[in-house]
Write a protein that holds these residues in place. Structure first.
Motif, PDB file in Angstrom:
ATOM      1  N   LEU A 391       0.822  -1.847   0.241  1.00  0.00           N
ATOM      2  CA  LEU A 391      -0.209  -0.243   0.031  1.00  0.00           C
ATOM      3  C   LEU A 391       1.040   1.412  -0.026  1.00  0.00           C
ATOM      4  N   PRO A 392       0.444   2.281  -0.403  1.00  0.00           N
ATOM      5  CA  PRO A 392      -0.363   2.344  -1.246  1.00  0.00           C
ATOM      6  C   PRO A 392      -0.601   1.964  -2.186  1.00  0.00           C
ATOM      7  N   VAL A 393       0.149   1.315  -3.171  1.00  0.00           N
ATOM      8  CA  VAL A 393       0.413   1.786  -4.291  1.00  0.00           C
ATOM      9  C   VAL A 393       1.739   1.132  -5.231  1.00  0.00           C
ATOM     10  N   VAL A 394       1.544  -0.464  -5.562  1.00  0.00           N
ATOM     11  CA  VAL A 394       3.061  -0.553  -6.517  1.00  0.00           C
ATOM     12  C   VAL A 394       3.604   0.380  -7.157  1.00  0.00           C
ATOM     13  N   ARG A 395       4.563   0.374  -6.668  1.00  0.00           N
ATOM     14  CA  ARG A 395       5.493   1.508  -7.875  1.00  0.00           C
ATOM     15  C   ARG A 395       7.473   0.839  -7.992  1.00  0.00           C
ATOM     16  N   ASP A 396       7.423   1.351  -9.425  1.00  0.00           N
ATOM     17  CA  ASP A 396       9.135   1.062  -9.643  1.00  0.00           C
ATOM     18  C   ASP A 396       9.251  -0.623 -10.150  1.00  0.00           C
ATOM     19  N   THR A 435      -1.737   5.120 -12.313  1.00  0.00           N
ATOM     20  CA  THR A 435      -3.045   4.452 -12.474  1.00  0.00           C
ATOM     21  C   THR A 435      -3.060   4.318 -10.963  1.00  0.00           C
ATOM     22  N   PRO A 436      -4.545   4.269 -10.030  1.00  0.00           N
ATOM     23  CA  PRO A 436      -4.660   4.593  -8.431  1.00  0.00           C
ATOM     24  C   PRO A 436      -4.026   3.031  -8.153  1.00  0.00           C
ATOM     25  N   PHE A 437      -3.078   2.389  -8.772  1.00  0.00           N
ATOM     26  CA  PHE A 437      -3.355   0.908  -7.968  1.00  0.00           C
ATOM     27  C   PHE A 437      -1.000   1.261  -8.031  1.00  0.00           C
ATOM     28  N   ASN A 440       4.618   4.385 -11.482  1.00  0.00           N
ATOM     29  CA  ASN A 440       6.528   4.567 -12.297  1.00  0.00           C
ATOM     30  C   ASN A 440       6.637   2.924 -12.981  1.00  0.00           C
ATOM     31  N   MET A 441       5.638   2.295 -13.605  1.00  0.00           N
ATOM     32  CA  MET A 441       5.887   0.967 -14.017  1.00  0.00           C
ATOM     33  C   MET A 441       5.956   1.356 -15.823  1.00  0.00           C
ATOM     34  N   THR A 442       7.568   0.155 -15.656  1.00  0.00           N
ATOM     35  CA  THR A 442       8.349   0.026 -16.798  1.00  0.00           C
ATOM     36  C   THR A 442       7.258  -1.051 -18.217  1.00  0.00           C
TER      37      THR A 442
END
Length: 454
Positions: A391-396, A435-437, A440-442
């Motif tokens: 939480l709060p999001v998945v990142r990187d 997105t809200p979830f 910074n996704m590649t």
């Protein structure tokens, strides 16, 4: 990629005969010898090649440190829901084991339902392991420092449990959660899984009571399933208490619930990251457990979560006051056990009943894998309904160089995007932007094709 040939029963019987002729130790004797080696702090332990029938017992590697276990040419047979349990180990190397079942049950019960289980361990390297069948999750890593490597695992597709279904590996192939450092899964192959190929995440906690500005009672949710007319905790959450592993200096964050967990809303941060002051203490008095049960029912009814058991309660104290908005029912992310940096690379998976994978950990990579049909989605998102974060999001996270072959295509129809930066219930949320979830996704350089319908 290692190829595995399944052994006909006649050959298995012959190997049994050779094992008896060569007088390998019994399973019980092997366990005793391994235990003694661990106590002596031997640098290595070699299992004599042969066949070992553990029946309804587990092969247990417990509190081993700086040990190398070599099992080349070793076949381990289990019954029902037993397997290899590696617990409280640090800097362990395991190689060469093959695992199968003489009679395979179906389990929702704790670590005893897992075929190859790492619990509360750090820096375990496992190589050249073959798992022919699994009654529940095939391979797991729960709790502890993590940093494990799973290399050249083979989950063959030729076995099917008699009288059940076409999935010899009845749930997830690889499932890792609540680790200080994520795992590396590489150069492995497998298929015919009754659930996802892989899953990486952490477990989200709940605030039960604000005792003071620096002391909270927290619930470690245990998702439950019905089995044999009773409630039994499932593997991920049942035998896996995370709160007991918190230590002084660990970090946690607090979040308010979104209005609806099934809509595109992000949990709201409540104050700054908090630092744990001391090891948590279990709380089990009747009044507390009654309050926890009531809160559990309320959360299920009002938040749309799956059913969960709420009786695992701990007092957690903090070095400074938590935010004043933290209240009963607040979501808690254990940042220090968020399984960051998990890497899935150079693997080949085929045929899953559900998703290609569910990835909920920060800073990881899914690269140069091949996914063969069926199985149509890779989900990069928290899953609040099951108390699975980060939480709060998945990142990187980097998703690159993968080959994905989807099934069910129609002539002339566009090929769907298998990468969802949100729950798969919201397929419109792709990874082309934040997105809200997921942020910074590649996601680039993947080759996605689709087989036509026949």
């Amino acid at each position: 990629m290692r190829c595995t040939t399944l052994l006909p029963l006649a050959i298995v019987a012959m190997v049994w005969g050779l094992a008896a002729e060569n007088q390998v130790p019994s399973a019980q004797e092997l366990q005793a010898q391994l235990n003694a080696s661990i106590v002596r702090r031997d640098p290595s332990f070699t299992i004599p090649p042969g066949v070992y029938n553990f029946s309804s017992a587990n092969l247990i590697i417990f509190e081993a440190t700086n040990l190398r276990v070599v099992g080349d040419g070793v076949m381990l047979w289990f019954q029902s829901t037993t397997g290899v349990n590696i617990t409280n180990c640090d800097t362990l190397y395991v190689r060469g084991l093959s695992i199968n079942y003489t009679a395979m049950g179906h389990s929702n019960r704790g670590v005893q339902g897992i075929t190859y289980s790492l619990l509360n361990s750090s820096n375990v390297v496992s190589e050249d392991i073959t798992i022919y069948q699994a009654p529940y999750f095939s391979v797991t890593a729960f709790n502890g420092g993590g940093g494990h490597v799973f290399r050249r695992f083979s989950l063959p597709t030729g076995f099917a449990p008699p009288g059940r279904n076409a999935y010899p590996h009845q749930r997830d192939a690889f499932h890792v959660t609540d680790l200080r450092q994520g795992v590396t899964l590489e150069d492995s192959s497998g298929g015919y899984c009754g659930d996802d190929f892989f899953n990486s995440h952490n477990t989200i906690m709940l605030v039960l009571k604000v005792e003071s500005a620096t002391s909270l009672l927290m619930i470690n949710p245990h998702v439950v399933g019905m089995w044999q007319n009773g409630k039994i905790k499932n593997t991920v959450y049942g035998s896996n208490c995370v709160l007991e592993n918190l230590r002084r200096g660990d970090s946690v964050s607090f979040y308010g619930w979104p209005q609806n967990v099934s809509t595109a809303q992000t949990p709201r941060p409540l104050g700054a990251v908090a630092s744990v002051a001391s090891s948590p203490i279990p709380v089990g008095d009747n009044a507390t457990l009654a309050a926890a049960e009531a809160l559990g029912k309320q959360i299920e009814a009002t938040r749309g979560t799956v059913s969960f058991e709420s009786t695992d309660v701990w007092r957690v104290e903090f070095a400074a006051a938590v935010d004043t908005e933290v209240a009963v029912g607040t979501l808690v992310n254990l940042d220090s056990f968020s399984t960051p940096g998990t890497v899935i690379r150079n693997n080949t998976f085929s045929t899953t009943r559900y998703h290609l994978g569910r990835f909920k950990s920060n800073g990881g990579a899914i690269v140069n894998n091949t996914f063969l049909p069926p199985g149509n989605q890779l989900e990069l998102s928290p899953l609040l309904q099951y108390f699975e974060g980060n939480l709060p999001v998945v990142r990187d996270v980097v998703v690159s160089g993968n080959t994905v072959v989807l099934s069910g295509g129609k002539p002339g129809a566009p090929v769907p995007d298998p990468f969802y930066c949100g729950p798969v219930s919201m397929p419109q949320i792709n990874c082309s932007h934040d997105t809200p979830f997921a942020v910074n996704m590649t996601v680039s350089g993947n080759n996605v094709t689709q087989l036509g319908e026949h």
